[in-house]
Structures are given as structure tokens and as C-alpha cells.
Design a protein around this motif. Sequence first.
Motif, mmCIF file in Angstrom:
data_model
loop_
_atom_site.group_PDB
_atom_site.id
_atom_site.type_symbol
_atom_site.label_atom_id
_atom_site.label_comp_id
_atom_site.label_asym_id
_atom_site.label_seq_id
_atom_site.Cartn_x
_atom_site.Cartn_y
_atom_site.Cartn_z
ATOM 1 N N GLN A 164 64.956 37.577 -41.068
ATOM 2 C CA GLN A 164 66.081 36.751 -41.477
ATOM 3 C C GLN A 164 66.093 35.394 -40.789
ATOM 4 O O GLN A 164 66.950 34.579 -41.060
ATOM 5 N N GLY A 165 65.186 35.150 -39.861
ATOM 6 C CA GLY A 165 65.160 33.876 -39.164
ATOM 7 C C GLY A 165 66.086 33.808 -37.978
ATOM 8 O O GLY A 165 66.246 32.773 -37.378
ATOM 9 N N GLY A 166 66.714 34.901 -37.633
ATOM 10 C CA GLY A 166 67.588 34.923 -36.463
ATOM 11 C C GLY A 166 68.996 34.509 -36.795
ATOM 12 O O GLY A 166 69.326 34.162 -37.923
ATOM 13 N N SER A 167 69.842 34.547 -35.810
ATOM 14 C CA SER A 167 71.232 34.171 -35.992
ATOM 15 C C SER A 167 71.594 33.117 -34.956
ATOM 16 O O SER A 167 70.780 32.742 -34.121
ATOM 17 N N TYR A 168 72.819 32.690 -35.009
ATOM 18 C CA TYR A 168 73.296 31.709 -34.039
ATOM 19 C C TYR A 168 73.904 32.386 -32.819
ATOM 20 O O TYR A 168 74.460 31.716 -31.969
ATOM 21 N N ARG A 169 73.793 33.709 -32.720
ATOM 22 C CA ARG A 169 74.323 34.447 -31.575
ATOM 23 C C ARG A 169 73.683 33.921 -30.297
ATOM 24 O O ARG A 169 72.486 33.650 -30.254
ATOM 25 N N LEU A 170 74.490 33.758 -29.263
ATOM 26 C CA LEU A 170 73.985 33.261 -27.993
ATOM 27 C C LEU A 170 73.561 34.412 -27.100
ATOM 28 O O LEU A 170 74.281 35.402 -26.965
#
Length: 70
Positions: free
Chosen positions: A13-19
Motif C-alpha cells: 500500500q506504500g505505507g501510511s502517515y503513522r508516526l
Amino acid sequence: MDVDGMVGAFLTQGGSYRLLTPAEVADWLKVSELTIKNKYRAWGLRPQKVGRLLRFRERDVVAYLERKYG
């Protein structure tokens, strides 16, 4: 979802914006937290500062892995 479970879920999915904390990134990459703190610039990982704390976006870690290990 634990850090190990993130790898398969987010690579497609290309990753998320989760830190992620440096410790979470270190666990994911199987290196020490000190290695992350010393090498993130050389590796091209863009940090996100939260106050004085260092954080990394999941999608940036995924992008690094794709660039490096394709």
C-alpha cells in the motif's frame, strides 16, 4: 497491528502517515535504536519532529526499503 505485521500490510500500500518512534523503526529494521539515530540522515530517512522527539513516517521507511532493497 505490531511492527512485524506492518511490513507485509504496508509494502503493497506504500505505507501510511503513522508516526513511528526510533525504537519502533529499529525493531522493524532489526538494528539498534542508536543506529537509527546515527544513520537516518545517511539513509535518507526524513524525520518528523514532534516537539523535541524524533519520529518517522511509516511510508518514508517503506520508501527507503523499496529504494534500497527493491
